[in-house]
Motif scaffolding. Sequence first.
Motif, PDB file in Angstrom:
ATOM      1  N   VAL A 144       0.193  40.716 -34.213  1.00 49.26           N
ATOM      2  CA  VAL A 144       1.344  41.162 -33.702  1.00 49.26           C
ATOM      3  C   VAL A 144       1.821  40.675 -32.082  1.00 49.26           C
ATOM      4  N   ARG A 145       0.831  40.604 -31.195  1.00 42.73           N
ATOM      5  CA  ARG A 145       1.188  40.171 -29.921  1.00 42.73           C
ATOM      6  C   ARG A 145       1.205  38.816 -29.661  1.00 42.73           C
ATOM      7  N   GLY A 146       0.519  38.112 -30.560  1.00 46.11           N
ATOM      8  CA  GLY A 146       0.271  36.580 -30.464  1.00 46.11           C
ATOM      9  C   GLY A 146      -0.758  36.466 -29.360  1.00 46.11           C
ATOM     10  N   THR A 147      -1.442  34.994 -29.519  1.00 50.46           N
ATOM     11  CA  THR A 147      -2.134  34.531 -28.244  1.00 50.46           C
ATOM     12  C   THR A 147      -2.625  33.212 -28.390  1.00 50.46           C
ATOM     13  N   GLN A 148      -2.767  32.611 -27.312  1.00 48.07           N
ATOM     14  CA  GLN A 148      -3.266  31.624 -27.084  1.00 48.07           C
ATOM     15  C   GLN A 148      -4.645  31.330 -26.455  1.00 48.07           C
ATOM     16  N   HIS A 149      -5.471  32.526 -26.612  1.00 41.88           N
ATOM     17  CA  HIS A 149      -6.628  32.647 -25.931  1.00 41.88           C
ATOM     18  C   HIS A 149      -7.591  31.987 -26.697  1.00 41.88           C
ATOM     19  N   ASP A 150      -8.671  31.285 -26.140  1.00 41.82           N
ATOM     20  CA  ASP A 150      -9.980  30.659 -26.959  1.00 41.82           C
ATOM     21  C   ASP A 150     -10.850  31.659 -27.568  1.00 41.82           C
ATOM     22  N   ILE A 151     -11.008  32.861 -26.612  1.00 48.38           N
ATOM     23  CA  ILE A 151     -11.736  34.036 -27.457  1.00 48.38           C
ATOM     24  C   ILE A 151     -11.000  35.121 -27.544  1.00 48.38           C
ATOM     25  N   VAL A 152     -11.443  36.077 -28.457  1.00 50.59           N
ATOM     26  CA  VAL A 152     -10.874  37.388 -28.556  1.00 50.59           C
ATOM     27  C   VAL A 152     -12.114  38.150 -28.580  1.00 50.59           C
ATOM     28  N   VAL A 153     -12.203  39.212 -27.527  1.00 48.59           N
ATOM     29  CA  VAL A 153     -13.463  40.150 -27.274  1.00 48.59           C
ATOM     30  C   VAL A 153     -12.792  41.568 -27.943  1.00 48.59           C
ATOM     31  N   ASN A 154     -13.890  42.332 -28.898  1.00 46.81           N
ATOM     32  CA  ASN A 154     -13.618  43.575 -29.182  1.00 46.81           C
ATOM     33  C   ASN A 154     -14.562  44.346 -28.300  1.00 46.81           C
ATOM     34  N   LEU A 155     -13.985  45.114 -27.228  1.00 47.60           N
ATOM     35  CA  LEU A 155     -14.804  45.972 -26.720  1.00 47.60           C
ATOM     36  C   LEU A 155     -14.299  47.405 -27.107  1.00 47.60           C
ATOM     37  N   GLN A 156     -15.339  47.862 -28.177  1.00 42.93           N
ATOM     38  CA  GLN A 156     -14.931  49.024 -28.810  1.00 42.93           C
ATOM     39  C   GLN A 156     -14.803  50.300 -27.818  1.00 42.93           C
ATOM     40  N   GLY A 157     -13.637  51.113 -27.975  1.00 45.45           N
ATOM     41  CA  GLY A 157     -13.254  52.176 -27.098  1.00 45.45           C
ATOM     42  C   GLY A 157     -14.460  53.409 -27.093  1.00 45.45           C
ATOM     43  N   ASP A 158     -15.306  53.214 -27.635  1.00 41.31           N
ATOM     44  CA  ASP A 158     -16.503  54.310 -27.549  1.00 41.31           C
ATOM     45  C   ASP A 158     -17.670  53.988 -26.559  1.00 41.31           C
ATOM     46  N   ALA A 159     -17.705  52.696 -25.583  1.00 34.39           N
ATOM     47  CA  ALA A 159     -18.714  52.073 -24.942  1.00 34.39           C
ATOM     48  C   ALA A 159     -18.223  52.063 -23.698  1.00 34.39           C
ATOM     49  N   PRO A 160     -17.947  52.995 -22.883  1.00 31.13           N
ATOM     50  CA  PRO A 160     -17.591  52.878 -21.354  1.00 31.13           C
ATOM     51  C   PRO A 160     -18.539  52.476 -20.370  1.00 31.13           C
ATOM     52  N   LEU A 161     -19.995  52.324 -20.876  1.00 32.89           N
ATOM     53  CA  LEU A 161     -20.982  52.033 -20.205  1.00 32.89           C
ATOM     54  C   LEU A 161     -21.205  50.458 -20.331  1.00 32.89           C
ATOM     55  N   THR A 162     -20.537  49.794 -20.967  1.00 35.05           N
ATOM     56  CA  THR A 162     -20.549  48.495 -21.082  1.00 35.05           C
ATOM     57  C   THR A 162     -20.606  47.852 -19.881  1.00 35.05           C
ATOM     58  N   PRO A 163     -21.684  47.055 -19.484  1.00 34.42           N
ATOM     59  CA  PRO A 163     -21.590  46.358 -17.953  1.00 34.42           C
ATOM     60  C   PRO A 163     -20.748  45.072 -18.257  1.00 34.42           C
ATOM     61  N   PRO A 164     -19.875  44.535 -17.366  1.00 31.98           N
ATOM     62  CA  PRO A 164     -19.290  43.341 -17.544  1.00 31.98           C
ATOM     63  C   PRO A 164     -19.974  42.204 -18.123  1.00 31.98           C
ATOM     64  N   TRP A 165     -21.201  41.950 -17.631  1.00 30.83           N
ATOM     65  CA  TRP A 165     -22.091  40.790 -17.897  1.00 30.83           C
ATOM     66  C   TRP A 165     -22.535  40.712 -19.098  1.00 30.83           C
ATOM     67  N   PHE A 166     -22.495  41.843 -20.074  1.00 29.18           N
ATOM     68  CA  PHE A 166     -22.422  41.603 -21.484  1.00 29.18           C
ATOM     69  C   PHE A 166     -21.552  40.982 -22.077  1.00 29.18           C
ATOM     70  N   VAL A 167     -20.112  41.056 -21.632  1.00 25.75           N
ATOM     71  CA  VAL A 167     -19.170  40.493 -22.154  1.00 25.75           C
ATOM     72  C   VAL A 167     -19.067  38.837 -21.757  1.00 25.75           C
ATOM     73  N   GLU A 168     -19.306  38.695 -20.462  1.00 25.34           N
ATOM     74  CA  GLU A 168     -19.487  37.367 -19.888  1.00 25.34           C
ATOM     75  C   GLU A 168     -20.799  36.569 -20.542  1.00 25.34           C
ATOM     76  N   ALA A 169     -21.738  37.259 -20.824  1.00 26.46           N
ATOM     77  CA  ALA A 169     -22.780  36.597 -21.679  1.00 26.46           C
ATOM     78  C   ALA A 169     -22.277  35.998 -23.087  1.00 26.46           C
ATOM     79  N   LEU A 170     -21.407  36.878 -23.655  1.00 23.23           N
ATOM     80  CA  LEU A 170     -20.728  36.491 -24.883  1.00 23.23           C
ATOM     81  C   LEU A 170     -19.904  35.334 -24.825  1.00 23.23           C
ATOM     82  N   ILE A 171     -18.989  35.194 -23.976  1.00 18.52           N
ATOM     83  CA  ILE A 171     -18.027  34.124 -23.772  1.00 18.52           C
ATOM     84  C   ILE A 171     -18.894  32.826 -23.398  1.00 18.52           C
ATOM     85  N   ALA A 172     -20.103  32.958 -22.357  1.00 17.71           N
ATOM     86  CA  ALA A 172     -20.738  31.768 -22.002  1.00 17.71           C
ATOM     87  C   ALA A 172     -21.458  31.274 -23.411  1.00 17.71           C
TER      88      ALA A 172
END
Length: 266
Positions: free
Chosen positions: A91-119
């Motif tokens: 719908v939106r379109g994207t030119q991004h290399d990676i798409v992250v699904n941060l599920q809306g029921d995990a408000p305690l997810t630390p940013p370094w978890f996502v950064e580790a996935l990207i790395a």
Amino acid sequence: MSTLIVIPARYASTRYPGKPLVELKGATGESISLVERSWRAARKVEGDVEVVVATDDTRIADAAEAFGAEVVMTSEACRNGTERCAEAIEVRGTQHDIVVNLQGDAPLTPPWFVEALIASMQANPKAEAATPVLRCDGKALNGFLEDRRAGRVGGTTAVFGADMSGLYFSKEMIPYTGKTYGPDDETPVFHHVGVYAYRPAALAAYMGWEPGPLEQLEGLEQLRFLEHGAHLECVEVDARGQPFWELNNPEDVPRIEAMLAEAGMP
């Protein structure tokens, strides 16, 4: 790598209707909705990152726009968060290399978890998707077992190979261990953290696959990747002393509020 973080949020949750709009009190006593807390968590991720909320419900869309989020409206036909992420980028379109699904029921997810996935995705070109796993201490494992004894579906566990490729995910406790663990003991059980990073091509492929029997039995969207032979990388992360839990059931609200207070989060 440029990254689009999508927060899929639906109102009609089977186990907990209206869950994204549930208010949670933090350390200051301020009540903030679950979807806003998840959005705030996503915005802490460092790097070339954009964040959107994907929903099919105008109540969630209105709430998200009120706190400043970009919203992408998706259809009610999405069967899980991965499908909603795939539809959102259509719908939106994207030119991004990676798409992250941060599920809306995990408000305690630390940013370094996502950064580790990207790395991990950057370091391993063969990985079509990646997801974090967190080694359980005795306190976490005993909490999972308590949920199961009470008939509640709590956290998900993961097993993976020597190369960190995912082998299986389950709402039961795997692998089996007959030992009793103290609260601070290290265990062989890994908690699967409900975050995913995908290459856009993997999301497109996912939409062309029908759910297999394992996904349908467990109700776990990531099993579709495994059932179709895709490489799903498990990335071990460290909570660094920060409590982590997902909001799966109404009984989780006081547990998460206590963790927010313990971590000093507003």
